[in-house]
Enzyme design. Sequence first.
Site, mmCIF file in Angstrom:
data_model
loop_
_atom_site.group_PDB
_atom_site.id
_atom_site.type_symbol
_atom_site.label_atom_id
_atom_site.label_comp_id
_atom_site.label_asym_id
_atom_site.label_seq_id
_atom_site.Cartn_x
_atom_site.Cartn_y
_atom_site.Cartn_z
ATOM 1 C CB SER A 24 -18.271 -60.643 -10.713
ATOM 2 O OG SER A 24 -18.669 -59.537 -9.944
ATOM 3 C CB SER A 65 -17.337 -52.216 -14.226
ATOM 4 O OG SER A 65 -17.130 -53.447 -14.896
ATOM 5 C CG HIS A 120 -15.834 -56.841 -6.565
ATOM 6 N ND1 HIS A 120 -15.184 -56.420 -7.694
ATOM 7 C CD2 HIS A 120 -17.083 -57.166 -6.957
ATOM 8 C CE1 HIS A 120 -16.008 -56.484 -8.727
ATOM 9 N NE2 HIS A 120 -17.169 -56.935 -8.301
ATOM 10 C CD GLU A 136 -27.926 -54.136 -17.929
ATOM 11 O OE1 GLU A 136 -28.254 -55.344 -17.797
ATOM 12 O OE2 GLU A 136 -26.934 -53.654 -17.357
ATOM 13 C CG HIS A 184 -18.839 -51.294 -9.465
ATOM 14 N ND1 HIS A 184 -18.112 -51.995 -8.528
ATOM 15 C CD2 HIS A 184 -18.949 -52.106 -10.550
ATOM 16 C CE1 HIS A 184 -17.806 -53.182 -9.024
ATOM 17 N NE2 HIS A 184 -18.294 -53.275 -10.243
#
Length: 277
Positions: free
Chosen positions: A44, A217, A76, A198, A99
């Site tokens: 990205s 990734s 992407h 997260e 991914h």
Amino acid sequence: MSDMNTNPLDDPSADPFEVAARAAGDIARLTGVERHDIALTLGSGWGKAADLVGETTATIPATDVTGFSAPALAGHVGSIRSIVTPEGKRVLVIGARTHYYEGHGVRRVVHSVRTAAATGATTMVLTNGAGGIKETWTPGTPVLISDHINLTADSPLEGATFIDLTDLYSSRLRELARTVDPTLDEGVYCQFRGPHYETPAEVQMAKTIGGHIVGMSTALEAIAARQAGMEVLGFSLITNLAAGIQKTPLSHAEVIEAGQAAEPVISALLARVIGQL
């Protein structure tokens, strides 16, 4: 040729390196280029770099290559390009990244890297968009990856395959990148499984164990690149400060927006670095 339903890597008895060799054969046939020197995976925010690296001599849909599938993520591209640099080096640009969170297994995640090695590439440049833990990093900051912490609880290595990762993210290549831009900072990348972002507590955990960058990734790909004997250079584009460091909610739209805003600058930087490889 590959699609979601017939990918040869989904067969547990398949040899992933044999599939990669077939994919490399497809690339040679479809691009007319027998051998590549450098491979570049565009994450990205890094997409425009391909236009600046050199002259594109072939662009092929990734789905025309054995074992590849279309990217599941907006931002992407789903193509593979062969580029010749002004210095005469051949660069394989991979715009189709699988991914880990897509649930296809690690073989599919690292297939692009193994294919790149099978085309002859000896240098693997991995890029991503990621969250930053250092408060001094603003969105749009490019950062060198100095090391990683693999929090996926998985590995591309199968069986009793022991690979030394001491200098996984090449100190030589990082020094070379800093000759292009001496202001480049570096940090330790933590790969989480995703696809959820997260939590603030997980970001604090990453910080406590030595992480500076969080994403979904790169780490598994880097391990596979080392297994294949390639020298690895990693770049993260800091698209946002990570949860709890940034006080506002995270969104994928924000990641894309920060990437687009930074793209001209970081793409020019990456193209200059590749010119030095």
